[in-house]
Design a protein around this motif. Structure first.
Motif, PDB file in Angstrom:
ATOM      1  N   VAL A  37     -89.101  35.270  -1.406  1.00 15.04           N
ATOM      2  CA  VAL A  37     -90.233  34.623  -0.728  1.00 15.04           C
ATOM      3  C   VAL A  37     -89.985  33.122  -0.591  1.00 15.04           C
ATOM      4  N   ILE A  38     -89.475  32.492  -1.640  1.00 19.54           N
ATOM      5  CA  ILE A  38     -89.161  31.060  -1.585  1.00 19.54           C
ATOM      6  C   ILE A  38     -88.118  30.795  -0.504  1.00 19.54           C
ATOM      7  N   PHE A  39     -87.094  31.629  -0.448  1.00 18.03           N
ATOM      8  CA  PHE A  39     -86.043  31.436   0.552  1.00 18.03           C
ATOM      9  C   PHE A  39     -86.541  31.727   1.968  1.00 18.03           C
ATOM     10  N   ILE A  40     -87.470  32.649   2.123  1.00 17.40           N
ATOM     11  CA  ILE A  40     -88.067  32.893   3.437  1.00 17.40           C
ATOM     12  C   ILE A  40     -88.812  31.652   3.902  1.00 17.40           C
ATOM     13  N   VAL A  41     -89.585  31.060   3.012  1.00 19.38           N
ATOM     14  CA  VAL A  41     -90.317  29.832   3.356  1.00 19.38           C
ATOM     15  C   VAL A  41     -89.337  28.731   3.746  1.00 19.38           C
ATOM     16  N   PHE A  42     -88.276  28.559   2.941  1.00 19.57           N
ATOM     17  CA  PHE A  42     -87.267  27.553   3.274  1.00 19.57           C
ATOM     18  C   PHE A  42     -86.642  27.817   4.634  1.00 19.57           C
ATOM     19  N   SER A  43     -86.316  29.076   4.912  1.00 19.84           N
ATOM     20  CA  SER A  43     -85.651  29.373   6.184  1.00 19.84           C
ATOM     21  C   SER A  43     -86.583  29.134   7.360  1.00 19.84           C
ATOM     22  N   LEU A  44     -87.883  29.294   7.163  1.00 21.64           N
ATOM     23  CA  LEU A  44     -88.836  29.010   8.232  1.00 21.64           C
ATOM     24  C   LEU A  44     -88.976  27.508   8.482  1.00 21.64           C
ATOM     25  N   ILE A  45     -88.821  26.732   7.428  1.00 26.74           N
ATOM     26  CA  ILE A  45     -88.961  25.278   7.533  1.00 26.74           C
ATOM     27  C   ILE A  45     -87.701  24.641   8.114  1.00 26.74           C
ATOM     28  N   LEU A  46     -86.542  25.170   7.751  1.00 26.39           N
ATOM     29  CA  LEU A  46     -85.268  24.576   8.156  1.00 26.39           C
ATOM     30  C   LEU A  46     -84.973  24.838   9.626  1.00 26.39           C
ATOM     31  N   ASP A  47     -84.077  24.036  10.160  1.00 30.42           N
ATOM     32  CA  ASP A  47     -83.718  24.244  11.564  1.00 30.42           C
ATOM     33  C   ASP A  47     -82.468  25.109  11.683  1.00 30.42           C
ATOM     34  N   GLU A  48     -82.074  25.402  12.900  1.00 32.98           N
ATOM     35  CA  GLU A  48     -80.957  26.307  13.167  1.00 32.98           C
ATOM     36  C   GLU A  48     -79.628  25.794  12.637  1.00 32.98           C
ATOM     37  N   ASP A  49     -79.470  24.487  12.550  1.00 31.31           N
ATOM     38  CA  ASP A  49     -78.189  23.897  12.151  1.00 31.31           C
ATOM     39  C   ASP A  49     -77.933  23.927  10.649  1.00 31.31           C
ATOM     40  N   THR A  50     -78.897  24.354   9.853  1.00 33.08           N
ATOM     41  CA  THR A  50     -78.739  24.370   8.401  1.00 33.08           C
ATOM     42  C   THR A  50     -77.567  25.245   7.977  1.00 33.08           C
ATOM     43  N   GLY A  51     -77.308  26.309   8.720  1.00 32.77           N
ATOM     44  CA  GLY A  51     -76.216  27.220   8.408  1.00 32.77           C
ATOM     45  C   GLY A  51     -74.856  26.555   8.401  1.00 32.77           C
ATOM     46  N   LYS A  52     -74.729  25.421   9.049  1.00 28.84           N
ATOM     47  CA  LYS A  52     -73.457  24.691   9.051  1.00 28.84           C
ATOM     48  C   LYS A  52     -73.162  24.086   7.677  1.00 28.84           C
ATOM     49  N   PHE A  53     -74.197  23.888   6.879  1.00 30.32           N
ATOM     50  CA  PHE A  53     -74.046  23.227   5.587  1.00 30.32           C
ATOM     51  C   PHE A  53     -74.169  24.176   4.393  1.00 30.32           C
ATOM     52  N   SER A  54     -74.817  25.319   4.596  1.00 33.31           N
ATOM     53  CA  SER A  54     -75.070  26.223   3.477  1.00 33.31           C
ATOM     54  C   SER A  54     -74.944  27.675   3.919  1.00 33.31           C
ATOM     55  N   THR A  55     -74.204  28.445   3.129  1.00 31.30           N
ATOM     56  CA  THR A  55     -74.089  29.873   3.429  1.00 31.30           C
ATOM     57  C   THR A  55     -75.396  30.612   3.156  1.00 31.30           C
ATOM     58  N   LEU A  56     -76.260  30.018   2.349  1.00 33.06           N
ATOM     59  CA  LEU A  56     -77.548  30.652   2.073  1.00 33.06           C
ATOM     60  C   LEU A  56     -78.392  30.777   3.341  1.00 33.06           C
ATOM     61  N   PHE A  57     -78.205  29.835   4.245  1.00 33.14           N
ATOM     62  CA  PHE A  57     -79.015  29.809   5.461  1.00 33.14           C
ATOM     63  C   PHE A  57     -78.141  29.898   6.703  1.00 33.14           C
ATOM     64  N   GLU A  58     -77.153  30.802   6.666  1.00 39.57           N
ATOM     65  CA  GLU A  58     -76.234  30.983   7.790  1.00 39.57           C
ATOM     66  C   GLU A  58     -76.961  31.259   9.098  1.00 39.57           C
ATOM     67  N   LEU A  59     -78.070  31.954   9.021  1.00 40.45           N
ATOM     68  CA  LEU A  59     -78.820  32.304  10.230  1.00 40.45           C
ATOM     69  C   LEU A  59     -79.852  31.238  10.599  1.00 40.45           C
ATOM     70  N   GLY A  60     -79.831  30.110   9.893  1.00 34.64           N
ATOM     71  CA  GLY A  60     -80.809  29.056  10.163  1.00 34.64           C
ATOM     72  C   GLY A  60     -82.207  29.567   9.904  1.00 34.64           C
ATOM     73  N   ASN A  61     -83.083  29.364  10.877  1.00 31.40           N
ATOM     74  CA  ASN A  61     -84.473  29.795  10.704  1.00 31.40           C
ATOM     75  C   ASN A  61     -84.716  31.209  11.241  1.00 31.40           C
ATOM     76  N   LYS A  62     -83.651  31.952  11.458  1.00 32.64           N
ATOM     77  CA  LYS A  62     -83.768  33.312  11.995  1.00 32.64           C
ATOM     78  C   LYS A  62     -83.795  34.386  10.894  1.00 32.64           C
ATOM     79  N   GLY A  63     -83.517  34.026   9.652  1.00 36.69           N
ATOM     80  CA  GLY A  63     -83.568  35.001   8.570  1.00 36.69           C
ATOM     81  C   GLY A  63     -82.501  34.771   7.518  1.00 36.69           C
ATOM     82  N   LEU A  64     -82.356  35.747   6.652  1.00 36.12           N
ATOM     83  CA  LEU A  64     -81.383  35.689   5.566  1.00 36.12           C
ATOM     84  C   LEU A  64     -80.372  36.815   5.756  1.00 36.12           C
ATOM     85  N   THR A  65     -79.113  36.533   5.473  1.00 37.46           N
ATOM     86  CA  THR A  65     -78.072  37.550   5.631  1.00 37.46           C
ATOM     87  C   THR A  65     -78.098  38.527   4.468  1.00 37.46           C
TER      88      THR A  65
END
Length: 158
Positions: free
Chosen positions: A23-51
């Motif tokens: 749930v915490i990571f879902i909230v983070f992924s909704l807040i973050l932008d699409e480019d976050t995946g360039k910096f972290s594998t946790l958010f590879e999909l940016g604000n589109k979800g979790l792998t």
């Protein structure tokens, strides 16, 4: 009195921890932008979800947290350590696990000091919140037990 725990109790505890982490990571992924995946594998999909990989890593972390809780925060294995030492060991195990995961799974750029500072700050805040919530719940339980004891003592004197 503490209830008898079974393997299903521990599985339930791990899944509850996993649910909270996701749930915490879902909230983070909704807040973050699409480019976050360039910096972290946790958010590879940016604000589109979790792998699936991220979800498996978070499940492994939840299992480690649950195991550390059983070892350090209950009387199941260690009975003679102070609560302070138990907490230090508990949070140390989690910190070590998270550092290993960050390095192995590329959670953030390990050569970027700002990323480590952010990790340290977020871990410290999470640890402080955890301690505060635990103390709050413990105090509420103690107050409830004290009130019940006082009620019992008053009824026994009549």
């Amino acid at each position: 009195m503490e209830e008898k725990r079974t393997i299903f109790s521990y599985i339930g505890q791990a899944l509850a921890t996993y649910g909270a982490i996701v749930v915490i990571f879902i909230v983070f992924s909704l807040i973050l932008d699409e480019d976050t995946g360039k910096f972290s594998t946790l958010f590879e999909l940016g604000n589109k979800g979790l792998t699936l990989g991220t979800l498996i890593q978070l499940l492994a972390l939840a299992v480690i947290v649950t195991a550390a809780q059983v070892v350090f925060l209950t009387d199941t294995m260690l009975k003679n350590l102070s609560i302070v030492m138990r907490n230090v060991l508990f949070f140390s195990v989690i910190l070590i696990a998270m550092v290993i995961f960050a390095c192995v799974f590329g959670w953030f750029p390990i050569d970027d000091p700002r990323a480590w500072i952010g990790f340290g700050v977020s871990f410290g805040l999470s640890m402080a919140a955890s301690i505060f919530i635990t103390r709050f719940v413990e105090k509420a339980e103690n107050d409830s037990l004290q009130a019940a004891l006082e009620k019992y003592n008053r009824s026994g004197k009549k």
